[in-house]
Design a protein around this motif. Structure first.
Motif, PDB file in Angstrom:
ATOM      1  N   ALA A  20       6.287  11.319   8.102  1.00 51.06           N
ATOM      2  CA  ALA A  20       5.216  11.596   8.292  1.00 51.06           C
ATOM      3  C   ALA A  20       4.199  11.092   8.348  1.00 51.06           C
ATOM      4  CB  ALA A  20       4.805  12.520   7.077  1.00 51.06           C
ATOM      5  N   LYS A  21       4.552   9.833   8.250  1.00 49.34           N
ATOM      6  CA  LYS A  21       3.640   8.456   8.633  1.00 49.34           C
ATOM      7  C   LYS A  21       3.855   8.068   9.313  1.00 49.34           C
ATOM      8  CE  LYS A  21       5.024   7.658   3.116  1.00 49.34           C
ATOM      9  NZ  LYS A  21       5.389   6.043   2.074  1.00 49.34           N
ATOM     10  N   LYS A  73      12.395   1.408   8.115  1.00 54.13           N
ATOM     11  CA  LYS A  73      12.005   2.141   7.390  1.00 54.13           C
ATOM     12  C   LYS A  73      12.656   2.971   5.913  1.00 54.13           C
ATOM     13  CE  LYS A  73       7.006   0.645   8.626  1.00 54.13           C
ATOM     14  NZ  LYS A  73       5.609   1.396   9.054  1.00 54.13           N
ATOM     15  N   VAL A  74      12.576   4.181   6.801  1.00 55.81           N
ATOM     16  CA  VAL A  74      13.606   4.874   6.086  1.00 55.81           C
ATOM     17  C   VAL A  74      14.545   4.079   5.169  1.00 55.81           C
ATOM     18  CG1 VAL A  74      15.314   7.194   6.283  1.00 55.81           C
ATOM     19  CG2 VAL A  74      13.978   6.294   8.026  1.00 55.81           C
ATOM     20  N   PHE A  75      15.833   3.198   5.847  1.00 55.75           N
ATOM     21  CA  PHE A  75      16.603   2.346   4.580  1.00 55.75           C
ATOM     22  C   PHE A  75      15.380   1.731   3.730  1.00 55.75           C
ATOM     23  CE2 PHE A  75      18.582  -1.240   3.355  1.00 55.75           C
ATOM     24  CZ  PHE A  75      19.092  -0.715   3.030  1.00 55.75           C
ATOM     25  N   TYR A  76      14.871   1.429   4.168  1.00 57.97           N
ATOM     26  CA  TYR A  76      13.308   0.354   2.661  1.00 57.97           C
ATOM     27  C   TYR A  76      13.138   1.804   2.188  1.00 57.97           C
ATOM     28  CZ  TYR A  76       9.794  -1.817   0.293  1.00 57.97           C
ATOM     29  OH  TYR A  76       8.663  -2.223   0.063  1.00 57.97           O
ATOM     30  N   ILE A  96       0.879  -1.567  -0.360  1.00 53.85           N
ATOM     31  CA  ILE A  96       0.042   0.191  -0.061  1.00 53.85           C
ATOM     32  C   ILE A  96       0.650   1.312   0.182  1.00 53.85           C
ATOM     33  CG2 ILE A  96      -1.893   1.227   1.284  1.00 53.85           C
ATOM     34  CD1 ILE A  96      -2.696  -1.514   2.513  1.00 53.85           C
ATOM     35  N   ASP A  97       2.493   0.823   0.769  1.00 53.00           N
ATOM     36  CA  ASP A  97       2.703   2.956   1.074  1.00 53.00           C
ATOM     37  C   ASP A  97       3.715   3.403  -0.445  1.00 53.00           C
ATOM     38  OD1 ASP A  97       2.287   2.680   3.891  1.00 53.00           O
ATOM     39  OD2 ASP A  97       3.662   1.546   4.308  1.00 53.00           O
ATOM     40  N   GLN A  98       3.825   1.771  -1.229  1.00 48.17           N
ATOM     41  CA  GLN A  98       4.009   2.414  -2.777  1.00 48.17           C
ATOM     42  C   GLN A  98       3.880   2.019  -3.694  1.00 48.17           C
ATOM     43  OE1 GLN A  98       7.194   4.114  -1.978  1.00 48.17           O
ATOM     44  NE2 GLN A  98       7.531   4.025  -0.190  1.00 48.17           N
ATOM     45  N   PRO A  99       4.060   2.363  -5.092  1.00 49.23           N
ATOM     46  CA  PRO A  99       3.493   2.465  -5.934  1.00 49.23           C
ATOM     47  C   PRO A  99       4.185   0.817  -6.929  1.00 49.23           C
ATOM     48  CG  PRO A  99       4.139   4.365  -6.775  1.00 49.23           C
ATOM     49  CD  PRO A  99       4.682   3.932  -4.774  1.00 49.23           C
ATOM     50  N   ILE A 100       3.236   0.279  -7.091  1.00 51.26           N
ATOM     51  CA  ILE A 100       3.273  -1.426  -7.764  1.00 51.26           C
ATOM     52  C   ILE A 100       3.230  -0.845  -9.611  1.00 51.26           C
ATOM     53  CG2 ILE A 100       2.895  -3.237  -7.978  1.00 51.26           C
ATOM     54  CD1 ILE A 100       1.309  -3.586  -5.329  1.00 51.26           C
TER      55      ILE A 100
END
Length: 314
Positions: A240-241, A162-165, A62-66
């Protein structure tokens, strides 16, 4: 539906379909989550719930475009998960429900759903049963998408850093790289995330705070400006998330010495005061970070007092 794996795999395909037009609004995200929440309740069992880890894996999608290649892999996984005609019927029904989330069906969404349905219809369920689904079409499809993106391979980073991801994902999408070892990039990502958490306490990162973060990465971790700006942009976006406080801080603690952590308190206060005032809430955020880093109250106070009184909110 009796196959938990089919439920989970179908959910990922539904998310991929929602990303068909390249954008998912916050409202669509909420509707999408509602749909996914209801999905495990359908079928014979009527009550199967996804685990916290399964939900976290779905949030990765959900977080990033596919993209197209990743969608193809997910569809192939769904084909391999189908076992009965009832499974196929339920998948088709769920896809029909999904495309109406925002009240409008775009051409991209229509095309993708049509492709998914065709892929499902192309699966010979009786043949799979007879052959035990060990050879033939399932294996051929898997070979075809073997090199397709699979973000779940990076699930551990998604949970713990999550930032590294997000940095890694953006570099992959932009087909670029940073001239920095992975171990250092992981530490910088954690540092950037914690600085962003402090700057984002008031839900707005000022230009001065952003600049202070960039400067800190350049000065204290000796990276070039391009790298510092890139990491800061991603860190602010992830903050922000709502970054997970304990996981982020604890991961930072495992990758730093006590001296580095003590010095990092000065960095956090510099970021907080960059716009002219370290607010009460920002100071309390730093206090919470210091506590999780197992730093003493005295160390926290010493770092705080380095900021002039007129720049510290009482």
């Amino acid at each position: 539906m009796s196959d938990r794996n089919l439920i989970f795999t179908l959910a990922k395909v539904i998310i991929a379909a929602a990303w068909a037009d390249g954008e998912v609004s916050p409202e669509e995200v909420n509707s999408l989550k509602d749909l996914l929440f209801q999905l495990p309740r359908s079928g014979k069992e009527g009550g199967l719930q996804m685990s916290g880890q399964e939900w976290a894996r779905l949030e990765m999608y959900i977080d990033q475009p596919i993209g197209e290649a990743e969608r193809a892999r997910l569809i192939a996984d769904l084909q391999d998960a189908l076992r009965t005609p009832r499974d196929r019927q339920l998948v088709r029904q769920a896809l029909d429900e999904m495309v109406g989330i925002d009240g409008e069906i775009t051409a991209d969404e229509q095309a993708l759903v049509a492709n998914v349905k065709q892929a499902i219809d192309d699966v010979n369920l009786n043949l799979f049963v007879q052959l035990g689904r060990m050879v033939g079409g399932a294996m051929a499809r898997r070979t075809a998408v073997a090199d397709a993106p699979n973000r779940e391979r990076h699930f551990d980073d998604y949970i713990k850093n999550k930032v590294f991801y997000a940095v890694s994902h953006r570099l992959h999408v932009e087909q670029s790289e940073l001239n920095i070892p992975e171990a250092s990039l992981r530490k910088l990502s954690l540092a950037g995330g914690l600085m962003a958490k402090v700057a984002h306490v008031d839900h707005d990162v000022s230009e001065a705070e952003f600049g202070a973060m960039v400067q800190a990465l350049q000065t204290h971790w000796e990276v070039d400006e391009v790298t510092a700006v890139f990491i800061t942009e991603v860190a602010v976006s992830e903050a922000a998330k709502k970054l997970d406080h304990h996981r982020t801080v604890r991961q930072f603690a495992t990758r730093t010495t006590r001296e580095e952590r003590l010095h990092f308190l000065d960095v956090l206060f510099a970021v907080a005061a960059a716009d002219g005032m370290a607010t009460y809430d920002e100071i309390e955020e730093i206090r919470a970070i210091a506590r999780t880093l197992n730093l003493t109250r005295e160390a926290f106070i010493e770092a705080k007092l380095k900021i002039p009184r007129e720049q510290r909110e009482a």
